[in-house]
Design a protein around this motif. Structure first.
Motif, PDB file in Angstrom:
ATOM      1  N   SER A 150       0.821  -1.205   0.000  1.00 53.78           N
ATOM      2  CA  SER A 150       0.000   0.000   0.000  1.00 53.78           C
ATOM      3  C   SER A 150       0.860   1.262   0.000  1.00 53.78           C
ATOM      4  N   LEU A 151       0.577   2.158  -0.915  1.00 51.78           N
ATOM      5  CA  LEU A 151       1.321   3.421  -0.980  1.00 51.78           C
ATOM      6  C   LEU A 151       1.106   4.256   0.275  1.00 51.78           C
ATOM      7  N   SER A 152      -0.106   4.231   0.810  1.00 53.95           N
ATOM      8  CA  SER A 152      -0.401   5.026   2.000  1.00 53.95           C
ATOM      9  C   SER A 152       0.341   4.498   3.223  1.00 53.95           C
ATOM     10  N   ILE A 153       0.367   3.185   3.383  1.00 57.22           N
ATOM     11  CA  ILE A 153       1.094   2.604   4.516  1.00 57.22           C
ATOM     12  C   ILE A 153       2.590   2.853   4.361  1.00 57.22           C
ATOM     13  N   ALA A 154       3.087   2.741   3.121  1.00 59.00           N
ATOM     14  CA  ALA A 154       4.506   3.016   2.884  1.00 59.00           C
ATOM     15  C   ALA A 154       4.857   4.447   3.270  1.00 59.00           C
ATOM     16  N   ALA A 155       3.994   5.393   2.895  1.00 62.16           N
ATOM     17  CA  ALA A 155       4.224   6.786   3.260  1.00 62.16           C
ATOM     18  C   ALA A 155       4.235   6.959   4.775  1.00 62.16           C
ATOM     19  N   ALA A 156       3.306   6.282   5.458  1.00 60.57           N
ATOM     20  CA  ALA A 156       3.262   6.358   6.920  1.00 60.57           C
ATOM     21  C   ALA A 156       4.511   5.735   7.536  1.00 60.57           C
ATOM     22  N   SER A 157       4.989   4.651   6.954  1.00 60.39           N
ATOM     23  CA  SER A 157       6.182   3.994   7.496  1.00 60.39           C
ATOM     24  C   SER A 157       7.397   4.912   7.389  1.00 60.39           C
ATOM     25  N   ILE A 158       7.477   5.684   6.317  1.00 60.89           N
ATOM     26  CA  ILE A 158       8.595   6.612   6.134  1.00 60.89           C
ATOM     27  C   ILE A 158       8.528   7.744   7.152  1.00 60.89           C
ATOM     28  N   LEU A 159       7.341   8.317   7.346  1.00 66.22           N
ATOM     29  CA  LEU A 159       7.202   9.397   8.322  1.00 66.22           C
ATOM     30  C   LEU A 159       7.474   8.909   9.741  1.00 66.22           C
ATOM     31  N   ALA A 160       6.981   7.725  10.081  1.00 63.96           N
ATOM     32  CA  ALA A 160       7.208   7.202  11.423  1.00 63.96           C
ATOM     33  C   ALA A 160       8.695   6.947  11.663  1.00 63.96           C
ATOM     34  N   LYS A 161       9.352   6.336  10.700  1.00 62.29           N
ATOM     35  CA  LYS A 161      10.767   6.003  10.843  1.00 62.29           C
ATOM     36  C   LYS A 161      11.638   7.245  10.937  1.00 62.29           C
ATOM     37  N   THR A 162      11.449   8.192  10.021  1.00 66.06           N
ATOM     38  CA  THR A 162      12.300   9.384  10.025  1.00 66.06           C
ATOM     39  C   THR A 162      12.054  10.237  11.262  1.00 66.06           C
ATOM     40  N   THR A 163      10.793  10.346  11.674  1.00 64.23           N
ATOM     41  CA  THR A 163      10.479  11.142  12.866  1.00 64.23           C
ATOM     42  C   THR A 163      11.127  10.540  14.100  1.00 64.23           C
ATOM     43  N   ARG A 164      11.016   9.235  14.254  1.00 62.07           N
ATOM     44  CA  ARG A 164      11.610   8.597  15.430  1.00 62.07           C
ATOM     45  C   ARG A 164      13.135   8.667  15.388  1.00 62.07           C
ATOM     46  N   ASP A 165      13.719   8.480  14.207  1.00 62.98           N
ATOM     47  CA  ASP A 165      15.175   8.575  14.083  1.00 62.98           C
ATOM     48  C   ASP A 165      15.669   9.955  14.508  1.00 62.98           C
ATOM     49  N   HIS A 166      14.973  10.999  14.083  1.00 67.21           N
ATOM     50  CA  HIS A 166      15.360  12.360  14.476  1.00 67.21           C
ATOM     51  C   HIS A 166      15.286  12.529  15.993  1.00 67.21           C
ATOM     52  N   LEU A 167      14.234  11.968  16.579  1.00 69.33           N
ATOM     53  CA  LEU A 167      14.069  12.075  18.022  1.00 69.33           C
ATOM     54  C   LEU A 167      15.186  11.348  18.768  1.00 69.33           C
ATOM     55  N   MET A 168      15.591  10.190  18.258  1.00 68.66           N
ATOM     56  CA  MET A 168      16.655   9.441  18.911  1.00 68.66           C
ATOM     57  C   MET A 168      17.998  10.165  18.813  1.00 68.66           C
ATOM     58  N   VAL A 169      18.211  10.904  17.721  1.00 70.81           N
ATOM     59  CA  VAL A 169      19.429  11.717  17.599  1.00 70.81           C
ATOM     60  C   VAL A 169      19.408  12.820  18.663  1.00 70.81           C
ATOM     61  N   GLU A 170      18.241  13.436  18.882  1.00 65.39           N
ATOM     62  CA  GLU A 170      18.113  14.453  19.932  1.00 65.39           C
ATOM     63  C   GLU A 170      18.373  13.841  21.311  1.00 65.39           C
ATOM     64  N   LEU A 171      17.821  12.664  21.547  1.00 60.14           N
ATOM     65  CA  LEU A 171      18.004  12.008  22.841  1.00 60.14           C
ATOM     66  C   LEU A 171      19.455  11.598  23.068  1.00 60.14           C
ATOM     67  N   ASP A 172      20.177  11.348  21.992  1.00 60.18           N
ATOM     68  CA  ASP A 172      21.592  11.018  22.113  1.00 60.18           C
ATOM     69  C   ASP A 172      22.356  12.185  22.742  1.00 60.18           C
ATOM     70  N   GLY A 173      21.937  13.404  22.432  1.00 59.44           N
ATOM     71  CA  GLY A 173      22.573  14.570  23.037  1.00 59.44           C
ATOM     72  C   GLY A 173      22.246  14.712  24.510  1.00 59.44           C
ATOM     73  N   GLN A 174      21.062  14.257  24.893  1.00 56.07           N
ATOM     74  CA  GLN A 174      20.644  14.352  26.295  1.00 56.07           C
ATOM     75  C   GLN A 174      21.197  13.204  27.137  1.00 56.07           C
ATOM     76  N   PHE A 175      21.397  12.065  26.497  1.00 53.97           N
ATOM     77  CA  PHE A 175      21.889  10.874  27.198  1.00 53.97           C
ATOM     78  C   PHE A 175      23.098  10.330  26.443  1.00 53.97           C
ATOM     79  N   PRO A 176      24.234  11.006  26.523  1.00 56.48           N
ATOM     80  CA  PRO A 176      25.420  10.599  25.752  1.00 56.48           C
ATOM     81  C   PRO A 176      26.028   9.298  26.262  1.00 56.48           C
ATOM     82  N   GLY A 177      26.754   8.660  25.391  1.00 59.67           N
ATOM     83  CA  GLY A 177      27.489   7.464  25.767  1.00 59.67           C
ATOM     84  C   GLY A 177      26.859   6.162  25.323  1.00 59.67           C
TER      85      GLY A 177
END
Length: 218
Positions: A150-177
């Motif tokens: 499904s094109l719609s599910i694929a689009a949702a999977s991309i938004l979910a993945k990229t959004t969470r990845d960005h958040l984890m990069v931010e959390l890496d700054g808060q919780f280093p190591g």
């Protein structure tokens, strides 16, 4: 003596993603249908993130596919295009505390409910990747391997993945190591080594067996 040549099996091409599932559900529901998917059910740290997307059938971004089948660079390029061209999209998270309190399945449902609620247009139907019918404020249909159909599910999977990845990069700054920016909270060798050295931090899922074992051994 003649050499026997084993005939090659014809390659089975993966079917192209379509709007067929969306169109079928839309015909049943008599309205707009979104695709829904999540990212982050397996990691030991960080939230679970869901996305919901209603695509414009007359302006579908090129190159949509299951987020796992795309490179990080391609996902990042598609994210703003999906947001720009979609009729509506929404993102929802469930926190580590909610995951530990509710369990990951119920927390995923909560994230999906929040994603649908965040949309500028309320869908009358939702297609969810997988075989579990999460409780959403609209009719739900499921599709195993839906992010590759499904094109719609694929689009949702991309938004979910990229959004969470960005958040984890931010959390890496808060919780280093811990290396969160690289492994995004999954149980990699680097993550295991950091946990053995530093112990769990505030964003680790204490209900998950590897983290619970570390806490019990401390």
């Amino acid at each position: 003596m003649d050499t026997l040549v084993k005939p090659r099996r014809p390659r089975t091409e993966k079917p192209a993603l379509t709007m067929d599932l969306e169109n079928h559900l839309a015909s049943v529901c008599k309205g707009l249908v979104c695709g829904v998917d999540e990212a982050g059910r397996g990691p030991w740290a960080g939230p679970v993130t869901a996305a919901a997307v209603i695509l414009n059938p007359d302006d579908i971004p090129e190159g949509l596919n299951d987020s796992k089948a795309l490179t990080e660079k391609r996902r990042e390029a598609l994210m703003p295009v999906i947001k720009e061209k979609a009729l509506a999209w929404g993102i929802g998270h469930a926190s580590v505390e909610e995951i530990d309190e509710l369990n990951i399945l119920k927390a995923t449902q909560l994230a999906m409910q929040r994603a649908v609620a965040a949309m500028a247009i309320a869908p009358v139907g939702a297609l969810i990747d997988g075989n579990y019918k999460f409780d959403l404020p609209c009719k739900v249909d499921t599709a195993v391997g839906g992010d590759g159909l499904s094109l719609s599910i694929a689009a949702a999977s991309i938004l979910a993945k990229t959004t969470r990845d960005h958040l984890m990069v931010e959390l890496d700054g808060q919780f280093p190591g811990y290396g969160l920016a690289s492994h995004k909270g999954y149980g990699s060798a680097k993550h295991r080594e950091a946990l053995a050295r530093l112990g769990p931090c505030d964003i680790h899922r204490r209900s998950y067996a590897p983290i619970r074992a570390l806490l019990e051994a401390a």
